[in-house]
Motif scaffolding. Structure first.
Motif, PDB file in Angstrom:
ATOM      1  N   ILE A 127       0.355  -1.394  -0.033  1.00  0.00           N
ATOM      2  CA  ILE A 127      -0.197   0.051  -0.211  1.00  0.00           C
ATOM      3  C   ILE A 127       0.587   0.844   0.397  1.00  0.00           C
ATOM      4  CG2 ILE A 127      -1.590   1.012   0.448  1.00  0.00           C
ATOM      5  CD1 ILE A 127      -2.632  -1.570   0.441  1.00  0.00           C
ATOM      6  N   GLY A 128       1.128   2.282  -1.388  1.00  0.00           N
ATOM      7  CA  GLY A 128       1.017   3.279  -0.719  1.00  0.00           C
ATOM      8  C   GLY A 128       0.431   4.510  -1.303  1.00  0.00           C
ATOM      9  N   VAL A 129       0.965   5.955  -0.530  1.00  0.00           N
ATOM     10  CA  VAL A 129       0.456   7.077  -1.402  1.00  0.00           C
ATOM     11  C   VAL A 129       1.113   8.277  -1.384  1.00  0.00           C
ATOM     12  CG1 VAL A 129      -0.924   8.759   0.288  1.00  0.00           C
ATOM     13  CG2 VAL A 129      -0.928   6.009   1.445  1.00  0.00           C
ATOM     14  N   THR A 130      -0.122   8.518  -2.530  1.00  0.00           N
ATOM     15  CA  THR A 130       0.563   9.568  -3.267  1.00  0.00           C
ATOM     16  C   THR A 130       0.119  10.764  -2.774  1.00  0.00           C
ATOM     17  OG1 THR A 130       1.545   8.365  -5.383  1.00  0.00           O
ATOM     18  CG2 THR A 130       1.529  10.730  -5.572  1.00  0.00           C
ATOM     19  N   ASN A 131       0.974  12.400  -2.806  1.00  0.00           N
ATOM     20  CA  ASN A 131      -0.008  13.487  -2.073  1.00  0.00           C
ATOM     21  C   ASN A 131       0.393  14.349  -3.296  1.00  0.00           C
ATOM     22  OD1 ASN A 131      -1.017  15.823  -0.930  1.00  0.00           O
ATOM     23  ND2 ASN A 131       1.022  16.232   0.778  1.00  0.00           N
ATOM     24  N   ASN A 132      -1.061  14.063  -4.379  1.00  0.00           N
ATOM     25  CA  ASN A 132      -1.304  15.121  -5.220  1.00  0.00           C
ATOM     26  C   ASN A 132      -1.361  16.840  -5.106  1.00  0.00           C
ATOM     27  OD1 ASN A 132      -0.934  13.024  -6.912  1.00  0.00           O
ATOM     28  ND2 ASN A 132      -3.068  12.679  -7.066  1.00  0.00           N
ATOM     29  N   SER A 133      -1.542  17.081  -3.280  1.00  0.00           N
ATOM     30  CA  SER A 133      -2.160  17.918  -3.194  1.00  0.00           C
ATOM     31  C   SER A 133      -0.080  19.132  -2.474  1.00  0.00           C
ATOM     32  CB  SER A 133      -2.962  18.612  -2.402  1.00  0.00           C
ATOM     33  OG  SER A 133      -3.756  18.280  -3.483  1.00  0.00           O
ATOM     34  N   SER A 134       1.110  18.602  -2.527  1.00  0.00           N
ATOM     35  CA  SER A 134       2.169  18.881  -1.488  1.00  0.00           C
ATOM     36  C   SER A 134       2.496  20.120  -2.230  1.00  0.00           C
ATOM     37  CB  SER A 134       2.932  18.146  -2.297  1.00  0.00           C
ATOM     38  OG  SER A 134       3.626  18.605  -3.833  1.00  0.00           O
ATOM     39  N   SER A 135       1.587  20.669  -3.039  1.00  0.00           N
ATOM     40  CA  SER A 135       2.101  22.035  -2.801  1.00  0.00           C
ATOM     41  C   SER A 135       0.884  23.566  -1.926  1.00  0.00           C
ATOM     42  CB  SER A 135       2.138  23.168  -4.212  1.00  0.00           C
ATOM     43  OG  SER A 135       0.807  22.556  -4.386  1.00  0.00           O
ATOM     44  N   ALA A 136       0.022  21.969  -1.644  1.00  0.00           N
ATOM     45  CA  ALA A 136      -1.285  23.352  -0.766  1.00  0.00           C
ATOM     46  C   ALA A 136      -0.634  23.416   0.419  1.00  0.00           C
ATOM     47  CB  ALA A 136      -2.117  22.068  -0.441  1.00  0.00           C
ATOM     48  N   THR A 137       0.117  24.190   0.938  1.00  0.00           N
ATOM     49  CA  THR A 137       0.622  24.390   2.499  1.00  0.00           C
ATOM     50  C   THR A 137      -0.870  24.938   3.637  1.00  0.00           C
ATOM     51  OG1 THR A 137       2.119  26.198   0.827  1.00  0.00           O
ATOM     52  CG2 THR A 137       1.888  26.511   4.020  1.00  0.00           C
ATOM     53  N   GLY A 138       0.403  23.876   4.539  1.00  0.00           N
ATOM     54  CA  GLY A 138      -0.662  24.009   5.286  1.00  0.00           C
ATOM     55  C   GLY A 138      -1.618  22.653   5.512  1.00  0.00           C
ATOM     56  N   TYR A 139      -1.811  21.382   4.588  1.00  0.00           N
ATOM     57  CA  TYR A 139      -2.707  20.436   4.592  1.00  0.00           C
ATOM     58  C   TYR A 139      -1.523  19.092   4.613  1.00  0.00           C
ATOM     59  CZ  TYR A 139      -7.134  23.302   2.718  1.00  0.00           C
ATOM     60  OH  TYR A 139      -7.766  24.299   2.464  1.00  0.00           O
ATOM     61  N   SER A 140      -2.173  18.508   5.398  1.00  0.00           N
ATOM     62  CA  SER A 140      -1.630  16.948   5.387  1.00  0.00           C
ATOM     63  C   SER A 140      -2.634  16.185   5.528  1.00  0.00           C
ATOM     64  CB  SER A 140      -0.779  17.213   6.937  1.00  0.00           C
ATOM     65  OG  SER A 140      -1.342  17.081   7.773  1.00  0.00           O
ATOM     66  N   PHE A 141      -2.838  14.308   5.339  1.00  0.00           N
ATOM     67  CA  PHE A 141      -3.732  13.829   5.459  1.00  0.00           C
ATOM     68  C   PHE A 141      -3.290  12.497   6.339  1.00  0.00           C
ATOM     69  CE2 PHE A 141      -2.644  15.536   1.144  1.00  0.00           C
ATOM     70  CZ  PHE A 141      -4.363  15.880   0.465  1.00  0.00           C
ATOM     71  N   LEU A 142      -4.245  11.948   6.304  1.00  0.00           N
ATOM     72  CA  LEU A 142      -3.972  10.633   7.788  1.00  0.00           C
ATOM     73  C   LEU A 142      -4.808   9.505   7.301  1.00  0.00           C
ATOM     74  CD1 LEU A 142      -2.678   8.703   9.636  1.00  0.00           C
ATOM     75  CD2 LEU A 142      -5.107   9.424  11.010  1.00  0.00           C
ATOM     76  N   VAL A 143      -3.930   8.854   6.604  1.00  0.00           N
ATOM     77  CA  VAL A 143      -4.715   7.002   5.875  1.00  0.00           C
ATOM     78  C   VAL A 143      -5.343   5.874   6.640  1.00  0.00           C
ATOM     79  CG1 VAL A 143      -4.954   5.497   3.713  1.00  0.00           C
ATOM     80  CG2 VAL A 143      -4.099   8.275   3.583  1.00  0.00           C
ATOM     81  N   LYS A 144      -6.291   6.309   7.504  1.00  0.00           N
ATOM     82  CA  LYS A 144      -6.123   4.941   8.055  1.00  0.00           C
ATOM     83  C   LYS A 144      -7.070   4.299   7.488  1.00  0.00           C
ATOM     84  CE  LYS A 144      -9.944   7.843  10.142  1.00  0.00           C
ATOM     85  NZ  LYS A 144     -10.253   9.188  11.017  1.00  0.00           N
ATOM     86  N   ASN A 145      -7.618   3.356   8.579  1.00  0.00           N
ATOM     87  CA  ASN A 145      -8.040   1.711   8.679  1.00  0.00           C
ATOM     88  C   ASN A 145      -8.253   1.428   7.311  1.00  0.00           C
ATOM     89  OD1 ASN A 145      -9.563   2.864  10.906  1.00  0.00           O
ATOM     90  ND2 ASN A 145     -10.900   4.221  10.483  1.00  0.00           N
TER      91      ASN A 145
END
Length: 217
Positions: free
Chosen positions: A75-93
């Protein structure tokens, strides 16, 4: 063991097999498997049937061509919003939803509980598999460790928290039907995005309403 001239031999080999039930010919008939974190590869090989023993010094090595009995999932995650300052993600479950973690593989045709089960059949008995959470910040694409699972139809499901300045804005749920085949390695790539950038435009700009001069004397 040693070769006996004119005797007939059959050979089979299992790697990381766990519990094995032998058939009438003393070769493996059933192998049991339970997936755990970092499960070892499960492989099987059988030599050519009825190898005949030769005179001493004339016997060739027994050749084994191994096959994988499991599927490998990553399982991998690609961040398509890396330029969106202040945003992050948590992929869970993150789950493989199906009875994929425990079962039996039938190497030979077997009659079990009055049912004839064909060689090459998996019978899974229990267990979804849950991957560890994946945190993604900035341009980072973090990946979960690979896992070996029983082949077959399954559902990959997961939730994504969209986070801004350490506060969760919303949680999205996703799922997809997949089929896992023995000997195949799969990379399921989760595309994380905050969506379309919010833009503003000025439709109307107010004007001042000029009034007559007011004398103050």
């Amino acid at each position: 063991q040693y070769w006996i001239k004119d005797a007939k031999y059959n050979f089979a080999a299992l790697v990381h097999a766990g519990n094995v039930t032998l058939g009438a010919d003393l070769l493996p008939a059933i192998v049991e498997f339970t997936a755990t974190t970092g499960s070892s590869d499960l492989m099987y090989a059988r030599s050519t049937n009825d190898i005949v023993g030769q005179e001493s010094g004339e016997n060739d090595p027994v050749n084994f061509n191994f096959s994988h009995l499991l599927s490998k999932v990553y399982i991998g995650v690609t961040n398509n919003s890396s330029s969106a300052t202040g945003y992050s993600f948590l992929v869970k479950n993150i789950k493989i939803n199906a009875p994929k973690t425990s079962g039996k593989y039938y190497i030979q045709n077997v009659v079990e509980n009055s049912e004839t089960i064909s060689a090459g059949t998996w019978k899974a008995t229990a267990g979804d598999y849950t991957f560890a959470n994946i945190s993604v910040t900035g341009a980072t694409a973090e990946c979960a460790a690979e896992q070996l699972l029983i082949p077959g139809d399954a559902t990959v499901s997961f939730d994504v928290d969209i986070i801004y300045n350490n506060a969760t804005i919303t949680t999205k749920q996703y799922s997809k039907e997949v089929t896992l085949a023995a000997g195949n390695a799969y990379r399921f790539n989760i595309l994380a995005s905050v969506g379309e950038e919010i833009k503003f435009s000025v439709e109307n700009q107010p004007t001042w309403s000029n009034q007559p001069a007011i004398d103050l004397n």
